[in-house]
Design an enzyme around this catalytic site. Structure first.
Site, PDB file in Angstrom:
ATOM      1  N   ASP A  35      -5.467   1.497   3.314  1.00 57.94           N
ATOM      2  CA  ASP A  35      -5.364   0.077   2.979  1.00 57.94           C
ATOM      3  C   ASP A  35      -5.230  -0.783   4.233  1.00 57.94           C
ATOM      4  OD1 ASP A  35      -2.718   1.206   3.345  1.00 57.94           O
ATOM      5  OD2 ASP A  35      -1.898  -0.687   2.611  1.00 57.94           O
ATOM      6  N   HIS A  88      -3.691   5.789   6.805  1.00 56.87           N
ATOM      7  CA  HIS A  88      -3.717   5.042   5.537  1.00 56.87           C
ATOM      8  C   HIS A  88      -5.027   4.300   5.367  1.00 56.87           C
ATOM      9  CE1 HIS A  88      -2.807   1.055   7.417  1.00 56.87           C
ATOM     10  NE2 HIS A  88      -2.081   1.773   8.257  1.00 56.87           N
ATOM     11  N   ASP A 143      -1.400   6.418  13.755  1.00 55.03           N
ATOM     12  CA  ASP A 143      -1.187   5.037  13.305  1.00 55.03           C
ATOM     13  C   ASP A 143      -0.170   4.276  14.148  1.00 55.03           C
ATOM     14  OD1 ASP A 143      -1.383   2.769  11.692  1.00 55.03           O
ATOM     15  OD2 ASP A 143       0.045   3.500  10.213  1.00 55.03           O
ATOM     16  N   ASP A 202      -6.514  -0.938  12.053  1.00 52.12           N
ATOM     17  CA  ASP A 202      -5.266  -0.420  11.498  1.00 52.12           C
ATOM     18  C   ASP A 202      -5.474  -0.205   9.992  1.00 52.12           C
ATOM     19  OD1 ASP A 202      -2.645   0.152  10.765  1.00 52.12           O
ATOM     20  OD2 ASP A 202      -1.952  -1.919  10.982  1.00 52.12           O
ATOM     21  N   HIS A 225      -3.075  -7.017  12.467  1.00 53.02           N
ATOM     22  CA  HIS A 225      -2.598  -7.955  11.449  1.00 53.02           C
ATOM     23  C   HIS A 225      -2.936  -9.402  11.787  1.00 53.02           C
ATOM     24  CE1 HIS A 225       0.649  -4.897   9.889  1.00 53.02           C
ATOM     25  NE2 HIS A 225      -0.572  -4.371  10.002  1.00 53.02           N
ATOM     26  N   GLU A 264       0.254   1.586   2.467  1.00 53.39           N
ATOM     27  CA  GLU A 264       1.127   1.672   3.645  1.00 53.39           C
ATOM     28  C   GLU A 264       1.578   0.294   4.092  1.00 53.39           C
ATOM     29  OE1 GLU A 264       2.202   2.024   7.979  1.00 53.39           O
ATOM     30  OE2 GLU A 264       0.734   0.735   6.983  1.00 53.39           O
ATOM     31  N   GLU A 265       0.678  -0.671   4.000  1.00 52.36           N
ATOM     32  CA  GLU A 265       0.954  -2.008   4.523  1.00 52.36           C
ATOM     33  C   GLU A 265       1.902  -2.824   3.647  1.00 52.36           C
ATOM     34  OE1 GLU A 265       0.285  -2.667   7.400  1.00 52.36           O
ATOM     35  OE2 GLU A 265      -1.683  -1.955   8.051  1.00 52.36           O
TER      36      GLU A 265
END
Length: 376
Positions: free
Chosen positions: A81, A79, A167, A110, A347, A143-144
């Site tokens: 984003d 992904h 991922d 990520d 994150h 995705e997030e």
């Protein structure tokens, strides 16, 4: 065959391209150009019709170089984003062999480590004219924010026998063969407003909600099920009895039966609590994504493990606690496992990416393609 400096440069370029969820337009155009330059045909879907998504997904296809219809068609997905804070990322390469941000933002490994590794594998294939069957690369948005981009993928654009989501927050060589279903539980609990000096004329929604939460089973429910209250909001001032509170919660489980039981428990607790206080509540329950479990002896799993073994990596298989685009694509009937990427502390502003893992990941993607090709 991996060009480690080129791979590093690509990764650094990508992480410095702003792409928080909902604002993927610039990196999408950048990636589209890179895939087309490597000889892939690129199709955009209509994902951006979802107002939460800033661009369309990219479905990139490289035709087979071998006239053999028995070679499996394989896909990889990552992904584009990132979570916040992901604006103006300043990557730092340190002596410990890791890449960090400057500490004010995430790094964005990520999943830009996955993207960089895929692009490097394609560059190696392109410059060395390596043989391969049909390859697809599904590059998603959103995705997030609940796998929203993957949910918008048209199934008729995907043409693969099986594939790999690049991922997973696990060491390179690790294969994730299962992930849970996630259900969202949103409740608005109502009370009756009054001035705080005459509380007996009101009914505090905060008190009701607090009682409901205290009666819920939360945290680790059993060996395959968890539940969590993520947000609790309500009230306006200390001199006003609050007449409304909102709860935002979730449950996850590898068992459909147990997640259904947990959601029903949370629902009944709220309904019974507001009934005792003579008020009411609005409850909304939605499935964020389905779980999946791929067999250890499935071809997609065995190829992932074999690729790790051939590269001298620990070929572990694990069950994940979170979801990925692989959850959605498994639901479309294309067997998918998740490859460990090696990033750490995702994150958070402490996120970091080992340079060694970046190189190993690109090597594993190439090895998977080689194994699939040779299994003709």
């Amino acid at each position: 065959m991996v060009n480690e400096q080129r791979l590093l440069d690509t990764f650094l370029e990508l992480v410095q391209t702003n792409s928080e969820s909902g604002n993927e337009g610039h990196i999408q155009a950048q990636l589209k150009g890179k895939f087309e330059a490597l000889g892939l045909s690129v199709v955009e879907d209509q994902a951006s019709q979802n107002q939460n998504l800033g661009a369309n997904n990219l479905i990139c296809t490289l035709p087979s170089t071998i006239d053999n219809k028995e070679i499996d068609k394989v896909y990889f997905t990552s992904h584009m984003d990132t979570v916040v804070p992901g604006i103006d990322i300043k990557p730092q390469i340190k002596d410990d062999g890791y890449i960090y941000s400057d500490g004010t933002t995430i790094l964005g490994a990520d999943d830009k480590a996955g993207l960089a590794a895929i692009l490097e594998a394609l560059a190696v294939i392109h410059e060395n004219k390596l043989p391969h069957g049909q390859l697809q690369f599904v590059i998603t948005v959103g995705e997030e924010i609940g796998l929203e981009g993957a949910k918008a993928l048209p199934a008729d654009l995907l043409d693969s026998n099986f594939g790999y989501a690049v991922d997973a927050s696990a060491p390179v060589g690790t294969t994730v063969v299962g992930a849970p279903t996630q259900m969202k539980f949103d409740a608005t609990i109502y009370g009756k407003t009054a001035h705080a000096s005459v509380p007996d004329k009101g009914i505090s929604a905060i008190n009701i909600a607090a009682k409901a939460v205290s009666d819920m089973k939360l945290g680790r429910i059993d060996e395959v099920t968890t539940a969590n209250i993520g947000r609790f909001e309500g009230g306006s001032a200390t001199n006003i009895v609050a007449d409304k509170v909102t709860l935002k919660a979730e449950a996850r489980s590898h068992s459909d039966e147990r997640i259904a039981q947990q959601i029903e428990h949370m629902k009944s607790v709220v309904e019974n609590t507001v009934k005792r206080y003579g008020t009411n509540a609005d409850i909304e329950i939605t499935k964020s994504y389905p779980g999946f479990k791929v067999a250890e002896d499935a071809k997609v799993t065995e190829i992932a493990k074999e690729s790790a073994i051939q590269l001298g990596l620990a070929a572990d298989t694990i069950i994940a606690g979170g979801g990925s685009d692989g959850n959605i694509i498994n639901g479309l009937g294309i067997p998918t496992v998740i490859l460990g990427v090696g990033y750490e502390n995702i994150h958070t502003t402490s996120e970091r990416m080992p340079i060694t893992s970046l190189n190993q990941l690109s090597q594993q993607i190439l090895k998977i393609i080689e194994i699939v090709t040779n299994n003709k």
